[in-house]
Design a protein around this motif. Structure first.
Motif, PDB file in Angstrom:
ATOM      1  N   SER A 152       0.853  -1.180   0.000  1.00  0.00           N
ATOM      2  CA  SER A 152       0.000   0.000   0.000  1.00  0.00           C
ATOM      3  C   SER A 152       0.894   1.236   0.000  1.00  0.00           C
ATOM      4  N   LEU A 153       0.258   2.399  -0.180  1.00  0.00           N
ATOM      5  CA  LEU A 153       1.034   3.637  -0.222  1.00  0.00           C
ATOM      6  C   LEU A 153       1.638   3.958   1.143  1.00  0.00           C
ATOM      7  N   GLU A 154       1.063   3.344   2.203  1.00  0.00           N
ATOM      8  CA  GLU A 154       1.575   3.619   3.547  1.00  0.00           C
ATOM      9  C   GLU A 154       2.586   2.569   4.004  1.00  0.00           C
ATOM     10  N   SER A 155       2.903   1.607   3.112  1.00  0.00           N
ATOM     11  CA  SER A 155       3.885   0.592   3.496  1.00  0.00           C
ATOM     12  C   SER A 155       5.260   1.223   3.619  1.00  0.00           C
ATOM     13  N   LYS A 156       6.042   0.679   4.555  1.00  0.00           N
ATOM     14  CA  LYS A 156       7.450   1.057   4.599  1.00  0.00           C
ATOM     15  C   LYS A 156       8.121   0.481   3.364  1.00  0.00           C
ATOM     16  N   VAL A 157       9.015   1.252   2.785  1.00  0.00           N
ATOM     17  CA  VAL A 157       9.597   0.787   1.534  1.00  0.00           C
ATOM     18  C   VAL A 157      11.108   0.966   1.546  1.00  0.00           C
ATOM     19  N   SER A 158      11.798   0.007   0.965  1.00  0.00           N
ATOM     20  CA  SER A 158      13.229   0.167   0.718  1.00  0.00           C
ATOM     21  C   SER A 158      13.399   0.351  -0.787  1.00  0.00           C
ATOM     22  N   ALA A 159      14.624   0.554  -1.220  1.00  0.00           N
ATOM     23  CA  ALA A 159      14.854   0.734  -2.650  1.00  0.00           C
ATOM     24  C   ALA A 159      16.213   0.129  -2.970  1.00  0.00           C
ATOM     25  N   MET A 160      16.445  -0.123  -4.241  1.00  0.00           N
ATOM     26  CA  MET A 160      17.690  -0.796  -4.624  1.00  0.00           C
ATOM     27  C   MET A 160      18.948  -0.093  -4.106  1.00  0.00           C
ATOM     28  N   PRO A 161      19.088   1.232  -4.337  1.00  0.00           N
ATOM     29  CA  PRO A 161      20.339   1.854  -3.868  1.00  0.00           C
ATOM     30  C   PRO A 161      20.504   1.787  -2.357  1.00  0.00           C
ATOM     31  N   LEU A 162      19.384   1.846  -1.646  1.00  0.00           N
ATOM     32  CA  LEU A 162      19.439   1.799  -0.183  1.00  0.00           C
ATOM     33  C   LEU A 162      19.920   0.430   0.292  1.00  0.00           C
ATOM     34  N   GLN A 163      19.401  -0.602  -0.352  1.00  0.00           N
ATOM     35  CA  GLN A 163      19.801  -1.970  -0.009  1.00  0.00           C
ATOM     36  C   GLN A 163      21.284  -2.182  -0.325  1.00  0.00           C
ATOM     37  N   ILE A 164      21.725  -1.618  -1.449  1.00  0.00           N
ATOM     38  CA  ILE A 164      23.141  -1.720  -1.826  1.00  0.00           C
ATOM     39  C   ILE A 164      24.010  -1.033  -0.779  1.00  0.00           C
ATOM     40  N   TYR A 165      23.564   0.160  -0.349  1.00  0.00           N
ATOM     41  CA  TYR A 165      24.303   0.914   0.655  1.00  0.00           C
ATOM     42  C   TYR A 165      24.443   0.092   1.941  1.00  0.00           C
ATOM     43  N   THR A 166      23.362  -0.569   2.344  1.00  0.00           N
ATOM     44  CA  THR A 166      23.398  -1.377   3.558  1.00  0.00           C
ATOM     45  C   THR A 166      24.357  -2.555   3.410  1.00  0.00           C
ATOM     46  N   TRP A 167      24.203  -3.266   2.297  1.00  0.00           N
ATOM     47  CA  TRP A 167      25.062  -4.433   2.082  1.00  0.00           C
ATOM     48  C   TRP A 167      26.537  -4.047   2.002  1.00  0.00           C
ATOM     49  N   ALA A 168      26.819  -2.875   1.401  1.00  0.00           N
ATOM     50  CA  ALA A 168      28.216  -2.465   1.231  1.00  0.00           C
ATOM     51  C   ALA A 168      28.901  -2.271   2.571  1.00  0.00           C
ATOM     52  N   SER A 169      28.109  -2.049   3.646  1.00  0.00           N
ATOM     53  CA  SER A 169      28.731  -1.837   4.953  1.00  0.00           C
ATOM     54  C   SER A 169      28.939  -3.148   5.701  1.00  0.00           C
ATOM     55  N   TYR A 170      28.448  -4.282   5.148  1.00  0.00           N
ATOM     56  CA  TYR A 170      28.688  -5.565   5.793  1.00  0.00           C
ATOM     57  C   TYR A 170      30.152  -5.967   5.585  1.00  0.00           C
ATOM     58  N   PRO A 171      30.795  -6.507   6.626  1.00  0.00           N
ATOM     59  CA  PRO A 171      32.221  -6.809   6.489  1.00  0.00           C
ATOM     60  C   PRO A 171      32.546  -8.062   5.663  1.00  0.00           C
ATOM     61  N   GLU A 172      31.612  -9.037   5.555  1.00  0.00           N
ATOM     62  CA  GLU A 172      31.957 -10.294   4.886  1.00  0.00           C
ATOM     63  C   GLU A 172      32.300 -10.082   3.419  1.00  0.00           C
ATOM     64  N   THR A 173      33.338 -10.775   2.937  1.00  0.00           N
ATOM     65  CA  THR A 173      33.716 -10.627   1.531  1.00  0.00           C
ATOM     66  C   THR A 173      32.611 -11.127   0.607  1.00  0.00           C
ATOM     67  N   GLU A 174      31.829 -12.146   1.057  1.00  0.00           N
ATOM     68  CA  GLU A 174      30.746 -12.640   0.208  1.00  0.00           C
ATOM     69  C   GLU A 174      29.759 -11.514  -0.100  1.00  0.00           C
ATOM     70  N   PHE A 175      29.526 -10.651   0.904  1.00  0.00           N
ATOM     71  CA  PHE A 175      28.641  -9.523   0.656  1.00  0.00           C
ATOM     72  C   PHE A 175      29.339  -8.490  -0.212  1.00  0.00           C
ATOM     73  N   GLN A 176      30.581  -8.104   0.207  1.00  0.00           N
ATOM     74  CA  GLN A 176      31.289  -7.008  -0.462  1.00  0.00           C
ATOM     75  C   GLN A 176      31.508  -7.281  -1.952  1.00  0.00           C
ATOM     76  N   TYR A 177      31.940  -8.506  -2.264  1.00  0.00           N
ATOM     77  CA  TYR A 177      32.289  -8.761  -3.657  1.00  0.00           C
ATOM     78  C   TYR A 177      31.240  -9.572  -4.400  1.00  0.00           C
ATOM     79  N   GLY A 178      30.272 -10.157  -3.695  1.00  0.00           N
ATOM     80  CA  GLY A 178      29.296 -10.992  -4.376  1.00  0.00           C
ATOM     81  C   GLY A 178      27.907 -10.377  -4.412  1.00  0.00           C
TER      82      GLY A 178
END
Lengths: 293, 307
Positions: free
Chosen positions: A236-262
Motif C-alpha cells: 500500500s502507499l503507507e507501506s514502509k519501503v526500501s529501494a535498490m540503492p538503499l539496499q546496496i548501501y546497507t550491504w556495502a557496509s557488511y564486512p563479509e567478503t561474500e557480501f562485499q564482492y558478491g
C-alpha cells in the motif's frame, strides 16, 4: 618572395609537435573517465557472476549471503518510480507549458526560471530534509513510506523534468502555432492539439531520463528514514519501503567478503540493468520521433 | 509571446483562462519548493541554535553529535568537505577542460556523436554505485602503493571527480562552441596552430562559461553524499596544515556524510542531534545555493556577449 620555398624551421617543427602532443593529451583526458568507468563496470560484472541469479531476484534479504535476495528493494524502487512519474509528469509539463507559452518575459518569469535552475543544483540530501520536515513531519505521510519517498524524490527531479519539457516545447516551430491560430483555434486548443503532441516525444524522453536519475537516489530516502532492509514487498502507499540503492548501501557496509564482492555486485548489476533499460526506452522514443520528422 | 485571441466564445475563453492559471500554479510550485526548503531548514535550525549558540556551531573544532561529550562544531565537517572538493577538483577540472577543448576544437562530428553521450553516462551512474566502486575496487588498488586507510578521502575524491567531469566538459564545451568562428579564422590567418588557437583564443574567449562550469561542478562535489558516506568514512577531522597528505590518506567526514550518519542512526524525535541535521543542512544549502547562483550569473554574462 616567390623564389623562397618555405622551409621547415625549428620553430615550426616545435609548434607542430606541441600541437600533436596537445591533441593526444586532450583525447587521452576525454577517454580517462569513460575508460575507468568501463574498467570498474567490468570488475563488478565479473564479481556478480554466480551471485546474480533467479533466486537473488526473487528472495527477500537475508543475513546469510547465499540466501540474500533483492526482491523487496527491486519492487520498492519500481513502485516509488511509478508514483514519481504520476506526480512529476503533469506538474512538470504544466510548468513548462506556462513558462514557454503563457508567461511574458517579465521579472516574475525570469525569477521562476532562475529559481528552477537553482533547485536543480540543490544537494539531494537537502531534499531529504525537506521530505523529512514537510511530508513526514507536517503532512504525516509516515517515516519511510512509499508516499513520503515518492513525493520527496518527485520534488527533487521536478526541475529536471521542467527544464527538459521546456526544451521540447521550444523546439516546436512557431509556424505551426501560427497555422493553428490562423484556423481560428484558441491558445489552449493550439497548445493541446498542436504544441503538446509535437513536443510529447521530447517531453517523454526527458521525463524518463529524470526517472532514471530518481531510481538511483539514495540520500533523500535515508533522510526520510526509509528502512534500509525490508523483507516484504510494499502493498500500500503507507507501506514502509526500501529501494535498490538503499539496499546496496546497507550491504556495502557488511564486512563479509561474500557480501562485499558478491551480493553487492549482484545488486549493483541489477540496478544498472534497470537503469539501462529505462534509458534505452528514452532513446528508442527519441529515435522513433527523429525518423518521423 | 502572447497571441491575439479572436475567439468570442465565452466558455472557450473561460476554459483557456482556467488552464492558464492551472499551469501558472505548476510553475509557482517551484518557488513554493524553494520556500518550503528554506522554511523546513530554518524552523529546526532555529530550534537548534536556541540550544547551541551560532558561534559555537560555526567556530567549534569538534563534531560529536551522539557520543559524550557531545559537541556541535561544524568546522571539522567543513574541512572534510573542503578536502573532497579540492581533491575532486584536481581530478575533474583539468580533465573536464581538456575534454571540452577536444570535443569543441579537435573531434570530428562523428567522434563527438559517440563521445558526448558516453561522457554523459558518467553523470548518470547512481552515486551509491560510485561509492561502492571507490570502497571495493579503488581503495584496494591504491592501497598497494599508498599507506591508505580502508576509508579515505583519496578514493572518494577520485570518484566524485570522475562523476563531475561531464558537468565541467559539457558546459565548457557549450561556451567554446559559442565562440564565433571569425575569431578562430583570424588567429589561423596569423599562422597560429590549432594548439595556439585553442589555448590562446577559444579558452580565453569562453572563460566565463568555463568558470561557471567549474563553480557548478564544485557545488555538486560539495553536495555529493553517497560516495563520501560510503568511501570517505565517518571521522570528523580538522585540516592539519602540517600534514596535508594525511588528510587524503585517512578517513574524514563531510557535512553530507555527517547528515547520513545521523539519518541512519536511531535518532528520531526532538533531540539536539536530530536538530543538528537541519543546522548542517542549512549550512550546506546556503553554500551550494550561493555557488549555483554565482555560476548562473556568470554564465548569463557570456550568453549575452556573442549574440
Amino acid at each position: 618572395m616567390a623564389t623562397d620555398t618555405p622551409t621547415e624551421t625549428d620553430f615550426g617543427q616545435v609548434s607542430r609537435t606541441k600541437d600533436v602532443a596537445f591533441r593526444l593529451l586532450a583525447l587521452g583526458a576525454t577517454l580517462i573517465g569513460i575508460v575507468s568507468l568501463a574498467a570498474l563496470l567490468a570488475n563488478v560484472a565479473v564479481d556478480a557472476v554466480g551471485w546474480l541469479n533467479w533466486g537473488f531476484l526473487t528472495s527477500p534479504p537475508h543475513p546469510d549471503p547465499y540466501e540474500a535476495g533483492f526482491l523487496p528493494a527491486l519492487v520498492g524502487s519500481i513502485a516509488i518510480m511509478l508514483l514519481i512519474a504520476l506526480i512529476t509528469f503533469p506538474v512538470g509539463v504544466g510548468a513548462a507549458v506556462y513558462l514557454e507559452e503563457y508567461a511574458d518575459d517579465g521579472l516574475l518569469t525570469r525569477f521562476i526560471q532562475l529559481n528552477i535552475a537553482n533547485l536543480a543544483g540543490v544537494p539531494s540530501v537537502v531534499y531529504g530534509l525537506l521530505g523529512l520536515g514537510l511530508f513526514v513531519g507536517l503532512l504525516g505521510f509516515g517515516y519511510g513510506t512509499v508516499l513520503a519517498a515518492a513525493f520527496t524524490v518527485a520534488l527533487l527531479i521536478l526541475p529536471i523534468v521542467i527544464i527538459s519539457a521546456q526544451e521540447a516545447i521550444r523546439a516546436v516551430p512557431d509556424s505551426q502555432r501560427q497555422a493553428s491560430y490562423g484556423m481560428g483555434a484558441t491558445k489552449w486548443q493550439t497548445i493541446r492539439n498542436v504544441v503538446l503532441p509535437r513536443a510529447m516525444p521530447g517531453i517523454m524522453t526527458g521525463t524518463i531520463l529524470a526517472l532514471g536519475r530518481a531510481i538511483g537516489e539514495t540520500a533523500p530516502l535515508i533522510m526520510i528514514a526509509a528502512p534500509t532492509t525490508v523483507f516484504g514487498i510494499p502493498n500500500s502507499l503507507e507501506s514502509k519501503v526500501s529501494a535498490m540503492p538503499l539496499q546496496i548501501y546497507t550491504w556495502a557496509s557488511y564486512p563479509e567478503t561474500e557480501f562485499q564482492y558478491g551480493v553487492v555486485a549482484a545488486g549493483v548489476v541489477t540496478l544498472l540493468v534497470v537503469l539501462l533499460t529505462i534509458n534505452s526506452i528514452a532513446i528508442v522514443i527519441r529515435n522513433r520521433y527523429q525518423q518521423r520528422t | 509571446m502572447s497571441q491575439p485571441d479572436f475567439s468570442h466564445d465565452g466558455i472557450r475563453t473561460a476554459r483557456g483562462k482556467a488552464f492558464r492559471y492551472l499551469f501558472m500554479l505548476c510553475a509557482l510550485l517551484s518557488i513554493l519548493t524553494t520556500v518550503a526548503i528554506i522554511l523546513t531548514l530554518l524552523v529546526d535550525a532555529v530550534d537548534f541554535f536556541a540550544e547551541v549558540s551560532l558561534g559555537e556551531f560555526l567556530t567549534g573544532t569538534r563534531w560529536s553529535p551522539t557520543n559524550e561529550p557531545v559537541a556541535f562544531g561544524v568546522l571539522p565537517l567543513i574541512s572534510g568537505t573542503l578536502v573532497i572538493t579540492v581533491g575532486s577538483a584536481l581530478v575533474a577540472l583539468p580533465i573536464g577542460l581538456l575534454t571540452a577543448i577536444y570535443l569543441s576544437e579537435y573531434a570530428s562530428e562523428r567522434r563527438r556523436a559517440y563521445l558526448k553521450p558516453a561522457l554523459e553516462v558518467l553523470a548518470g551512474v547512481p552515486t551509491v554505485v560510485y561509492g561502492y566502486f571507490a570502497l571495493v575496487y579503488v581503495t584496494p588498488a591504491l592501497d598497494t602503493f599508498l599507506p591508505l586507510s580502508t576509508f579515505n578521502a583519496l578514493s572518494a575524491s577520485i570518484m566524485v571527480g570522475i562523476m563531475i567531469i561531464p558537468m565541467v566538459s559539457s558546459i565548457s564545451e557549450d561556451a567554446m562552441s559559442a565562440v564565433p568562428d571569425s575569431l578562430r579564422q583570424a588567429s589561423y590567418g596569423l599562422g597560429a596552430t590549432k594548439f595556439t588557437v585553442s589555448t590562446s583564443v577559444v579558452v580565453p574567449a569562453a572563460v566565463s562559461g568555463i568558470f561557471s562550469s567549474f563553480i557548478l561542478a564544485l557545488s555538486r562535489a560539495i553536495g555529493e553524499t553517497m560516495i563520501v558516506a560510503i568511501a570517505a568514512g565517518q571521522t570528523p577531522r580538522l585540516i592539519d596544515v602540517t600534514d596535508p597528505a594525511g588528510l587524503f590518506l585517512n578517513s574524514i567526514q563531510t557535512m553530507t556524510a555527517a547528515m547520513v550518519q545521523i539519518g541512519t542512526g536511531d535518532i528520531v524525535g526532538q533531540g539536539e542531534a536530530y536538530k543538528s541535521l537541519f543546522a548542517v543542512g542549512l549550512t550546506l544549502f546556503v553554500i551550494t545555493f550561493a555557488m549555483n547562483l554565482v555560476s548562473e550569473l556568470v554564465a548569463s554574462r557570456y550568453r549575452e556577449e556573442y549574440r
